[in-house]
Design a protein around this motif. Structure first.
Motif, PDB file in Angstrom:
ATOM      1  N   SER A  53       0.781  -1.221   0.089  1.00 58.93           N
ATOM      2  CA  SER A  53       0.164  -0.018  -0.178  1.00 58.93           C
ATOM      3  C   SER A  53       0.868   1.229   0.034  1.00 58.93           C
ATOM      4  O   SER A  53       1.861   1.258   0.262  1.00 58.93           O
ATOM      5  CB  SER A  53      -0.848  -0.102   1.175  1.00 58.93           C
ATOM      6  N   TYR A  54       0.234   2.567  -0.500  1.00 55.29           N
ATOM      7  CA  TYR A  54       0.954   3.585  -0.544  1.00 55.29           C
ATOM      8  C   TYR A  54       0.242   4.792  -0.277  1.00 55.29           C
ATOM      9  O   TYR A  54      -1.076   4.752  -0.622  1.00 55.29           O
ATOM     10  CB  TYR A  54       2.105   3.714  -1.620  1.00 55.29           C
ATOM     11  N   CYS A  55       0.813   5.992  -0.052  1.00 62.12           N
ATOM     12  CA  CYS A  55       0.223   7.266  -0.053  1.00 62.12           C
ATOM     13  C   CYS A  55       1.093   8.245  -0.864  1.00 62.12           C
ATOM     14  O   CYS A  55       2.337   8.216  -0.362  1.00 62.12           O
ATOM     15  CB  CYS A  55      -0.025   7.634   1.327  1.00 62.12           C
ATOM     16  N   SER A  56       0.528   8.897  -1.661  1.00 61.21           N
ATOM     17  CA  SER A  56       1.269   9.721  -2.528  1.00 61.21           C
ATOM     18  C   SER A  56       0.654  11.099  -2.443  1.00 61.21           C
ATOM     19  O   SER A  56      -0.607  11.421  -2.494  1.00 61.21           O
ATOM     20  CB  SER A  56       1.283   9.284  -3.992  1.00 61.21           C
ATOM     21  N   THR A  57       1.526  12.124  -2.563  1.00 64.31           N
ATOM     22  CA  THR A  57       1.353  13.557  -2.803  1.00 64.31           C
ATOM     23  C   THR A  57       2.096  14.381  -3.670  1.00 64.31           C
ATOM     24  O   THR A  57       3.299  13.992  -3.819  1.00 64.31           O
ATOM     25  CB  THR A  57       1.211  14.277  -1.391  1.00 64.31           C
ATOM     26  N   PRO A  58       1.494  15.242  -4.397  1.00 61.48           N
ATOM     27  CA  PRO A  58       2.316  15.631  -5.544  1.00 61.48           C
ATOM     28  C   PRO A  58       3.189  16.966  -5.213  1.00 61.48           C
ATOM     29  O   PRO A  58       3.170  17.434  -3.964  1.00 61.48           O
ATOM     30  CB  PRO A  58       1.302  16.491  -6.287  1.00 61.48           C
ATOM     31  N   LEU A  59       4.436  17.135  -5.662  1.00 66.28           N
ATOM     32  CA  LEU A  59       5.381  18.017  -5.465  1.00 66.28           C
ATOM     33  C   LEU A  59       4.979  19.090  -6.618  1.00 66.28           C
ATOM     34  O   LEU A  59       5.181  18.784  -7.547  1.00 66.28           O
ATOM     35  CB  LEU A  59       6.609  17.515  -5.734  1.00 66.28           C
ATOM     36  N   GLU A  60       5.032  20.465  -6.272  1.00 62.55           N
ATOM     37  CA  GLU A  60       4.932  21.504  -7.297  1.00 62.55           C
ATOM     38  C   GLU A  60       6.136  22.417  -6.976  1.00 62.55           C
ATOM     39  O   GLU A  60       6.662  22.560  -5.963  1.00 62.55           O
ATOM     40  CB  GLU A  60       3.789  22.241  -7.063  1.00 62.55           C
ATOM     41  N   TYR A  61       6.422  22.920  -8.105  1.00 58.01           N
ATOM     42  CA  TYR A  61       7.487  24.115  -8.057  1.00 58.01           C
ATOM     43  C   TYR A  61       6.871  25.227  -8.976  1.00 58.01           C
ATOM     44  O   TYR A  61       6.861  24.980 -10.142  1.00 58.01           O
ATOM     45  CB  TYR A  61       8.714  23.707  -8.369  1.00 58.01           C
ATOM     46  N   ASP A  78      -4.904   0.998   5.592  1.00 59.71           N
ATOM     47  CA  ASP A  78      -5.375   2.226   5.355  1.00 59.71           C
ATOM     48  C   ASP A  78      -4.584   3.412   6.023  1.00 59.71           C
ATOM     49  O   ASP A  78      -4.163   3.324   7.229  1.00 59.71           O
ATOM     50  CB  ASP A  78      -6.844   2.464   5.783  1.00 59.71           C
ATOM     51  N   PHE A  79      -4.309   4.533   5.355  1.00 59.89           N
ATOM     52  CA  PHE A  79      -3.354   5.485   6.006  1.00 59.89           C
ATOM     53  C   PHE A  79      -4.352   6.472   6.737  1.00 59.89           C
ATOM     54  O   PHE A  79      -5.354   6.950   6.402  1.00 59.89           O
ATOM     55  CB  PHE A  79      -2.583   6.505   4.823  1.00 59.89           C
ATOM     56  N   SER A  80      -3.938   7.118   7.883  1.00 57.13           N
ATOM     57  CA  SER A  80      -4.916   7.605   8.832  1.00 57.13           C
ATOM     58  C   SER A  80      -4.571   9.258   8.370  1.00 57.13           C
ATOM     59  O   SER A  80      -3.794   9.514   7.544  1.00 57.13           O
ATOM     60  CB  SER A  80      -4.144   7.678  10.438  1.00 57.13           C
ATOM     61  N   ASP A  81      -5.708  10.151   8.872  1.00 55.90           N
ATOM     62  CA  ASP A  81      -5.710  11.540   8.371  1.00 55.90           C
ATOM     63  C   ASP A  81      -4.191  12.028   8.907  1.00 55.90           C
ATOM     64  O   ASP A  81      -3.733  13.090   8.230  1.00 55.90           O
ATOM     65  CB  ASP A  81      -6.700  12.145   9.010  1.00 55.90           C
ATOM     66  N   ASN A  82      -3.750  11.734  10.014  1.00 60.14           N
ATOM     67  CA  ASN A  82      -2.682  12.068  10.762  1.00 60.14           C
ATOM     68  C   ASN A  82      -1.491  11.841   9.735  1.00 60.14           C
ATOM     69  O   ASN A  82      -0.652  12.521   9.649  1.00 60.14           O
ATOM     70  CB  ASN A  82      -2.488  11.783  12.023  1.00 60.14           C
ATOM     71  N   ILE A  84      -1.543  11.344   6.364  1.00 54.47           N
ATOM     72  CA  ILE A  84      -1.727  12.053   5.081  1.00 54.47           C
ATOM     73  C   ILE A  84      -1.400  13.559   5.468  1.00 54.47           C
ATOM     74  O   ILE A  84      -0.634  13.994   4.768  1.00 54.47           O
ATOM     75  CB  ILE A  84      -3.083  11.915   4.796  1.00 54.47           C
ATOM     76  N   ASN A  85      -1.712  13.883   6.770  1.00 52.85           N
ATOM     77  CA  ASN A  85      -1.160  15.494   6.855  1.00 52.85           C
ATOM     78  C   ASN A  85       0.344  15.492   7.006  1.00 52.85           C
ATOM     79  O   ASN A  85       0.671  16.726   6.608  1.00 52.85           O
ATOM     80  CB  ASN A  85      -2.005  15.915   8.049  1.00 52.85           C
ATOM     81  N   MET A  86       0.772  14.557   7.772  1.00 55.58           N
ATOM     82  CA  MET A  86       2.162  14.568   7.687  1.00 55.58           C
ATOM     83  C   MET A  86       2.993  14.712   6.467  1.00 55.58           C
ATOM     84  O   MET A  86       3.848  15.234   6.088  1.00 55.58           O
ATOM     85  CB  MET A  86       2.881  13.461   8.754  1.00 55.58           C
ATOM     86  N   LEU A  87       2.417  13.821   5.690  1.00 59.40           N
ATOM     87  CA  LEU A  87       3.159  13.564   4.248  1.00 59.40           C
ATOM     88  C   LEU A  87       3.088  14.682   3.483  1.00 59.40           C
ATOM     89  O   LEU A  87       3.940  15.430   3.001  1.00 59.40           O
ATOM     90  CB  LEU A  87       2.350  12.409   3.599  1.00 59.40           C
ATOM     91  N   GLN A  88       1.770  15.630   3.592  1.00 59.55           N
ATOM     92  CA  GLN A  88       1.669  16.827   2.985  1.00 59.55           C
ATOM     93  C   GLN A  88       2.385  17.815   3.546  1.00 59.55           C
ATOM     94  O   GLN A  88       2.954  18.817   2.934  1.00 59.55           O
ATOM     95  CB  GLN A  88       0.176  17.281   3.263  1.00 59.55           C
ATOM     96  N   ASP A  89       2.663  17.907   4.964  1.00 61.01           N
ATOM     97  CA  ASP A  89       3.583  18.785   5.334  1.00 61.01           C
ATOM     98  C   ASP A  89       5.006  18.712   5.002  1.00 61.01           C
ATOM     99  O   ASP A  89       5.644  19.651   4.748  1.00 61.01           O
ATOM    100  CB  ASP A  89       3.597  18.685   7.038  1.00 61.01           C
ATOM    101  N   GLN A  90       5.317  17.337   4.875  1.00 57.88           N
ATOM    102  CA  GLN A  90       6.741  17.118   4.515  1.00 57.88           C
ATOM    103  C   GLN A  90       6.857  17.673   2.896  1.00 57.88           C
ATOM    104  O   GLN A  90       7.910  18.104   2.387  1.00 57.88           O
ATOM    105  CB  GLN A  90       7.206  15.653   4.391  1.00 57.88           C
ATOM    106  N   ARG A  91       5.662  17.473   2.095  1.00 57.56           N
ATOM    107  CA  ARG A  91       5.692  17.828   0.821  1.00 57.56           C
ATOM    108  C   ARG A  91       5.987  19.315   0.642  1.00 57.56           C
ATOM    109  O   ARG A  91       6.973  19.757   0.045  1.00 57.56           O
ATOM    110  CB  ARG A  91       4.335  17.612   0.011  1.00 57.56           C
ATOM    111  N   HIS A  92       5.381  20.261   1.780  1.00 59.45           N
ATOM    112  CA  HIS A  92       5.681  21.866   1.678  1.00 59.45           C
ATOM    113  C   HIS A  92       7.015  21.905   2.011  1.00 59.45           C
ATOM    114  O   HIS A  92       7.570  22.909   1.462  1.00 59.45           O
ATOM    115  CB  HIS A  92       4.713  22.392   2.729  1.00 59.45           C
TER     116      HIS A  92
END
Length: 111
Positions: A53-61, A78-82, A84-92
């Motif tokens: 399984s995996y969770c993916s979030t886009p990188l933008e520049y 299943d990935f938790s909301d926490n 997913i939020n952590m991954l999105q924070d890392q993305r930023h």
């Protein structure tokens, strides 16, 4: 550019075919049952690496998609909301650092 017939498939994948970028964060809780294009395109490699399984979030520049950051799991889950939020924070943080690196490289090249 002439491409040898034995390399036409590789040429198409690298030169002519553009990568697929998904603009939203998404999760795949079971790659074996997934029917999304990204998982299907990478199924062999995902299985070979033991991922289930995996969770993916886009990188933008500067508004352009440049890739994804991915959290893989060797468990069906299943990935938790926490998470997913952590991954999105890392993305930023990654996007910010890429911008800093670009500025540093430009500064060095201008010397």
């Amino acid at each position: 550019m002439e491409v040898p017939s034995s390399h036409e498939s590789l040429y198409f994948k690298i030169i002519k075919k553009k990568p697929i970028y998904i603009r939203n964060t998404y999760t795949v809780s079971n790659i074996e049952r997934s029917e999304d294009i990204v998982t299907l395109n990478h199924m062999k490699a995902l299985k070979a690496d033991g991922f289930k399984s995996y969770c993916s979030t886009p990188l933008e520049y500067q508004g352009n998609m440049i890739g994804h950051t991915v959290l893989f799991s060797d468990q069906l889950r299943d990935f938790s909301d926490n998470e997913i939020n952590m991954l999105q924070d890392q993305r930023h943080q990654i996007e910010k650092r890429l911008s800093q690196i670009k500025d540093e490289v430009i500064f060095i090249l201008k010397k």
